[in-house]
Design a protein around this motif. Structure first.
Motif, PDB file in Angstrom:
ATOM      1  N   TYR A 126       0.832  -1.208   0.000  1.00 39.71           N
ATOM      2  CA  TYR A 126       0.000   0.000   0.000  1.00 39.71           C
ATOM      3  C   TYR A 126       0.864   1.255   0.000  1.00 39.71           C
ATOM      4  CZ  TYR A 126      -3.255   3.574   1.656  1.00 39.71           C
ATOM      5  OH  TYR A 126      -3.993   4.723   1.789  1.00 39.71           O
ATOM      6  N   HIS A 127       1.904   1.252   0.829  1.00 42.48           N
ATOM      7  CA  HIS A 127       2.754   2.444   0.922  1.00 42.48           C
ATOM      8  C   HIS A 127       3.619   2.623  -0.323  1.00 42.48           C
ATOM      9  CE1 HIS A 127       1.883   3.874   5.011  1.00 42.48           C
ATOM     10  NE2 HIS A 127       1.601   2.608   5.262  1.00 42.48           N
ATOM     11  N   ARG A 128       3.973   1.537  -0.981  1.00 43.00           N
ATOM     12  CA  ARG A 128       4.678   1.660  -2.255  1.00 43.00           C
ATOM     13  C   ARG A 128       3.767   2.278  -3.309  1.00 43.00           C
ATOM     14  NH1 ARG A 128       7.908  -4.180  -2.251  1.00 43.00           N
ATOM     15  NH2 ARG A 128       9.831  -3.378  -1.251  1.00 43.00           N
ATOM     16  N   MET A 129       2.488   1.922  -3.260  1.00 43.85           N
ATOM     17  CA  MET A 129       1.517   2.510  -4.178  1.00 43.85           C
ATOM     18  C   MET A 129       1.382   4.010  -3.914  1.00 43.85           C
ATOM     19  SD  MET A 129      -1.911   3.703  -4.165  1.00 43.85           S
ATOM     20  CE  MET A 129      -2.785   2.829  -2.882  1.00 43.85           C
ATOM     21  N   LEU A 130       1.305   4.390  -2.630  1.00 36.60           N
ATOM     22  CA  LEU A 130       1.225   5.815  -2.288  1.00 36.60           C
ATOM     23  C   LEU A 130       2.454   6.567  -2.786  1.00 36.60           C
ATOM     24  CD1 LEU A 130      -0.100   5.906   1.404  1.00 36.60           C
ATOM     25  CD2 LEU A 130      -1.348   6.474  -0.677  1.00 36.60           C
ATOM     26  N   LEU A 131       3.630   5.973  -2.608  1.00 38.14           N
ATOM     27  CA  LEU A 131       4.879   6.596  -3.038  1.00 38.14           C
ATOM     28  C   LEU A 131       4.876   6.806  -4.547  1.00 38.14           C
ATOM     29  CD1 LEU A 131       7.761   7.560  -2.384  1.00 38.14           C
ATOM     30  CD2 LEU A 131       8.520   5.191  -2.653  1.00 38.14           C
ATOM     31  N   THR A 132       4.455   5.798  -5.294  1.00 45.08           N
ATOM     32  CA  THR A 132       4.412   5.901  -6.756  1.00 45.08           C
ATOM     33  C   THR A 132       3.470   7.014  -7.204  1.00 45.08           C
ATOM     34  OG1 THR A 132       4.893   3.541  -7.014  1.00 45.08           O
ATOM     35  CG2 THR A 132       3.897   4.667  -8.890  1.00 45.08           C
ATOM     36  N   LEU A 133       2.283   7.070  -6.596  1.00 43.20           N
ATOM     37  CA  LEU A 133       1.313   8.110  -6.937  1.00 43.20           C
ATOM     38  C   LEU A 133       1.842   9.497  -6.600  1.00 43.20           C
ATOM     39  CD1 LEU A 133      -2.061   6.539  -5.716  1.00 43.20           C
ATOM     40  CD2 LEU A 133      -1.321   6.888  -8.081  1.00 43.20           C
ATOM     41  N   MET A 134       2.481   9.610  -5.440  1.00 43.03           N
ATOM     42  CA  MET A 134       2.981  10.906  -5.000  1.00 43.03           C
ATOM     43  C   MET A 134       4.086  11.413  -5.924  1.00 43.03           C
ATOM     44  SD  MET A 134       2.116  12.885  -2.411  1.00 43.03           S
ATOM     45  CE  MET A 134       1.814  12.070  -0.853  1.00 43.03           C
ATOM     46  N   LEU A 135       4.999  10.527  -6.311  1.00 42.85           N
ATOM     47  CA  LEU A 135       6.117  10.930  -7.162  1.00 42.85           C
ATOM     48  C   LEU A 135       5.653  11.264  -8.577  1.00 42.85           C
ATOM     49  CD1 LEU A 135       8.776   8.311  -6.002  1.00 42.85           C
ATOM     50  CD2 LEU A 135       8.830  10.773  -5.577  1.00 42.85           C
ATOM     51  N   ALA A 136       4.589  10.612  -9.024  1.00 46.39           N
ATOM     52  CA  ALA A 136       4.072  10.874 -10.370  1.00 46.39           C
ATOM     53  C   ALA A 136       3.279  12.164 -10.432  1.00 46.39           C
ATOM     54  CB  ALA A 136       3.196   9.709 -10.830  1.00 46.39           C
ATOM     55  N   GLY A 137       2.789  12.610  -9.291  1.00 46.61           N
ATOM     56  CA  GLY A 137       1.961  13.810  -9.237  1.00 46.61           C
ATOM     57  C   GLY A 137       2.753  15.056  -8.886  1.00 46.61           C
ATOM     58  N   PRO A 138       2.054  16.166  -8.696  1.00 46.29           N
ATOM     59  CA  PRO A 138       2.707  17.439  -8.402  1.00 46.29           C
ATOM     60  C   PRO A 138       3.216  17.536  -6.966  1.00 46.29           C
ATOM     61  CG  PRO A 138       0.342  17.697  -8.335  1.00 46.29           C
ATOM     62  CD  PRO A 138       0.595  16.305  -8.808  1.00 46.29           C
ATOM     63  N   ALA A 139       4.181  18.417  -6.778  1.00 42.60           N
ATOM     64  CA  ALA A 139       4.717  18.681  -5.446  1.00 42.60           C
ATOM     65  C   ALA A 139       3.851  19.727  -4.761  1.00 42.60           C
ATOM     66  CB  ALA A 139       6.159  19.177  -5.543  1.00 42.60           C
ATOM     67  N   LEU A 140       3.801  19.655  -3.453  1.00 45.13           N
ATOM     68  CA  LEU A 140       2.996  20.589  -2.670  1.00 45.13           C
ATOM     69  C   LEU A 140       3.643  21.966  -2.634  1.00 45.13           C
ATOM     70  CD1 LEU A 140       0.487  20.687  -0.727  1.00 45.13           C
ATOM     71  CD2 LEU A 140       2.104  20.321   1.121  1.00 45.13           C
ATOM     72  N   LYS A 141       2.857  22.992  -2.895  1.00 46.35           N
ATOM     73  CA  LYS A 141       3.337  24.367  -2.828  1.00 46.35           C
ATOM     74  C   LYS A 141       2.310  25.194  -2.062  1.00 46.35           C
ATOM     75  CE  LYS A 141       6.396  25.636  -5.254  1.00 46.35           C
ATOM     76  NZ  LYS A 141       7.859  25.756  -5.061  1.00 46.35           N
TER      77      LYS A 141
END
Length: 480
Positions: free
Chosen positions: A395-410
Motif C-alpha cells: 500500500y505504501h509503495r503505491m502511495l509513493l508511486t502516486l505521490m512521485l508521479a503527481g505534483p509537489a505541494l506548494k
C-alpha cells in the motif's frame, strides 16, 4: 562537519575577545553598574544610559554606539559582538536575556561544542545552553527557557519590527543561515549530490517498532523529500502539518520558511527561534557520509521526531524505492493517545503489546482510526483501520508511486495547507532533463527557466541563449 566545520574550528578557538566596558569619566560608575542592588532607573536618569546600555554594562558586555546612523528617528543603536555587527535597540529590556553567544562569538566562524550536548546533538543553532534545550532538563533550565520565551515575545521585539530589523539573536542566526547557504552550494555538496542514498527513517523512542528504509537520490530537495517521500512511506496526511530538519552537527534548522502556511509553524519561534528555508537545499547537505545522522520533526505542535540515518551510498539512480519498514504511522494529532508525540506513542505501544484486547486499548485504536491520515486517506477510498503493529508495504509503495508521479505541494502564507485540497501544487521540473526531485535554480539572465544542475544549464544553453537574450533585453528596457 567535513570542510564546513574543519575550516573554521581552528579560527573559532581564538574567537572569544575580552569584554571591555565603555569608558566613563569615573571608574567608580562602572563598579556601580555591576552592583545588582543598584537602582537602574536612578542611574539611567543620572548618567543618561538607555535600558539596553545598563543591561550590557551590568553583564560586562562590550558595545559601541553606531556612528552616522541613517535612521529617520535618529536611534542610537548599540553594536555588539566581536565584529560589532549585531544591532541592539537602546530600549531593548531583553538584552540581558539573549544568549551570551551572540555577544562573544563571530557567526562567520562559530562552531558549537558538540560535547556540551546530549548525544553530541547540537540544537537550536547552538546558541542556547544545553540545559534549556527542549524546555530544560532541570527546574532551572525550564525557568531559563520560559524566561527567554517571554522576553522574545515582549514589546522589545516591536522596537526592531518598526525598523525592519529582527532581535539580536535572530540577527546572529541570519548570519549563520547566510554562511550555511554558501556551504549548501559548495563544490563539496554539489559532488555529493551525484549518488543514491539508502536512508533509514525511524521514529524516535519507537525505533524498533516504527521505521522505513528508502533509496533516494542524494540530491533530492528537502521539501520534496518531506512531501513526496516521507509522507507517503510513513503514512502522514499530506499538507496537514509543518516540519523541520535538524542538523546535529551545528544545530542548523531547515524547513519551509518561505513556502508554508502550515498552522503549526507558529511553534517555530519557541522550538527553533527561526528556520532556514529549505528551497534549494538537498538531502546531501544534511547527510554526506555513511553513518551520518540528521533529524526530521513532523508536526511542530505534537513533535513527531524522526531520526534519519545514512546507511549506504550507491551509484546514482533517478528513482525512489521503499525497501522495507515496520509498524503503523502514528495517528495525526495524537488521536487516541494519553499525551502527544513520540513518548506518548512509545507508552501506547508498550501497553498495546501487553494486552491489545484491553478495553482501553480498543478505545484508543478506535479513536486513532478517526485521525485524518486514517479516516481520509490521501489516495482516496474508504477509511483505513489503524493497526499499530502492522505495515502494509504494498500500500505504501503505491502511495509513493502516486505521490512521485503527481505534483509537489506548494503552499503560501495566507493559503493554509489542509488535507481537503486547499493548497497549491506544482509539476515544475528541470527545463533540460525534466528532473523534479532535485532543487531547481533559475537562469540568472532571464529568470524564466530552471535547471537542476550546472551541467543541465550548459547543455541547454545553445538552445536557450537567444531566448534568454530577448528576455534580458526586455528587462533592461523596462528598467530604463
Amino acid at each position: 562537519m567535513n570542510s564546513y566545520v574543519e575550516g573554521t574550528a581552528t579560527a573559532n578557538t581564538n574567537l572569544r575577545k575580552e569584554h571591555q566596558i565603555r569608558q566613563h569619566d569615573s571608574s567608580a560608575e562602572v563598579d556601580d553598574y555591576n552592583d545588582d542592588s543598584y537602582d537602574d532607573d536612578q542611574q539611567y536618569h543620572e548618567g543618561d544610559y538607555s535600558p539596553a546600555e545598563i543591561a550590557l554594562l551590568k553583564k560586562g558586555i562590550a558595545y559601541e554606539k553606531e556612528q552616522n546612523s541613517n535612521d529617520d528617528n535618529d536611534i542610537d543603536w548599540l553594536l555588539v559582538g566581536p565584529l560589532k555587527n549585531i544591532r541592539v535597540h537602546p530600549n531593548d529590556k531583553s538584552t540581558s536575556m539573549y544568549s551570551s553567544i551572540i555577544y562573544t562569538e563571530d557567526p562567520n566562524t562559530y562552531i558549537p561544542d558538540r560535547s556540551d550536548y546530549i548525544d553530541d546533538r547540537v540544537q537550536k543553532w547552538g546558541i542556547e545552553p544545553p540545559s534549556s534545550q527542549e524546555g530544560g532538563s532541570s527546574g532551572d533550565g525550564l525557568l531559563d527557557f520560559m524566561s527567554r520565551m517571554m522576553m522574545s515575545s515582549s514589546t522589545s521585539s516591536m522596537e526592531y519590527y518598526k525598523h525592519n530589523l529582527e532581535n539580536p539573536e535572530l540577527q546572529f542566526i541570519d548570519s549563520l543561515i547566510e554562511r550555511r547557504s554558501k556551504y549548501n552550494n559548495s563544490d563539496e555538496i554539489t559532488a555529493a549530490m551525484k549518488f543514491t542514498y539508502v536512508v533509514r527513517i525511524e521514529l524516535c523512542e519507537c525505533e524498533k517498532d516504527v521505521w522505513r528504509r528508502v533509496r533516494v537520490p542524494s540530491g533530492i530537495g528537502l521539501s520534496i523529500f518531506h512531501d513526496q517521500v516521507i509522507c507517503p512511506v510513513m503514512g502522514g496526511a499530506r499538507g496537514y502539518h509543518g516540519y523541520a530538519y535538524e542538523d546535529p552537527r551545528d544545530g542548523t534548522v531547515i524547513g519551509p520558511a518561505k513556502n508554508s502556511a502550515y498552522i503549526d509553524t507558529m511553534h517555530v519561534p519557541m522550538h527553533y527561534k527561526k528556520v532556514m528555508d529549505d528551497k534549494g537545499c538537498p538531502l546531501a547537505a544534511l547527510l554526506i557520509k555513511k553513518g551520518d545522522i540528521a533529524y526530521y520533526n513532523y508536526d511542530l505542535g505534537d513533535g513527531w521526531m524522526h531520526r534519519l540515518v545514512l546507511e549506504d551510498i550507491v551509484a546514482e539512480e533517478d528513482s525512489v524505492t521503499l525497501m522495507a519498514g515496520e509498524g503503523a504511522c502514528p495517528p495525526e494529532d495524537s488521536n487516541g493517545l494519553d499525551s502527544k508525540g513520540c513518548c506518548a506513542y512509545a507508552d501506547f505501544l508498550k501497553a498495546y503489546k501487553r494486552n491489545p484486547k484491553k478495553m482501553k486499548m480498543k478505545e484508543a485504536v478506535k479513536e486513532a482510526s478517526r485521525s485524518i491520515n486514517y479516516s481520509k486517506p490521501w489516495a482516496g477510498g474508504p477509511p483505513i483501520s489503524f493497526k499499530p503493529l502492522e505495515f502494509n508495504i504494498g500500500y505504501h509503495r503505491m502511495l509513493l508511486t502516486l505521490m512521485l508521479a503527481g505534483p509537489a505541494l506548494k503552499t503560501k502564507k495566507g493559503n493554509f495547507a489542509m488535507p481537503d485540497g486547499k493548497y497549491k501544487e506544482s509539476m515544475k521540473g528541470c527545463d533540460n532533463c525534466g528532473n523534479r526531485l532535485k532543487p531547481l535554480s533559475k537562469c540568472t539572465g532571464c529568470r524564466k527557466v530552471s535547471y537542476c544542475s550546472r551541467e543541465c544549464q550548459l547543455q541547454a544553453w545553445k538552445l536557450h541563449r537567444s531566448e534568454c537574450k530577448k528576455h534580458s533585453d526586455k528587462k533592461g528596457k523596462t528598467k530604463k
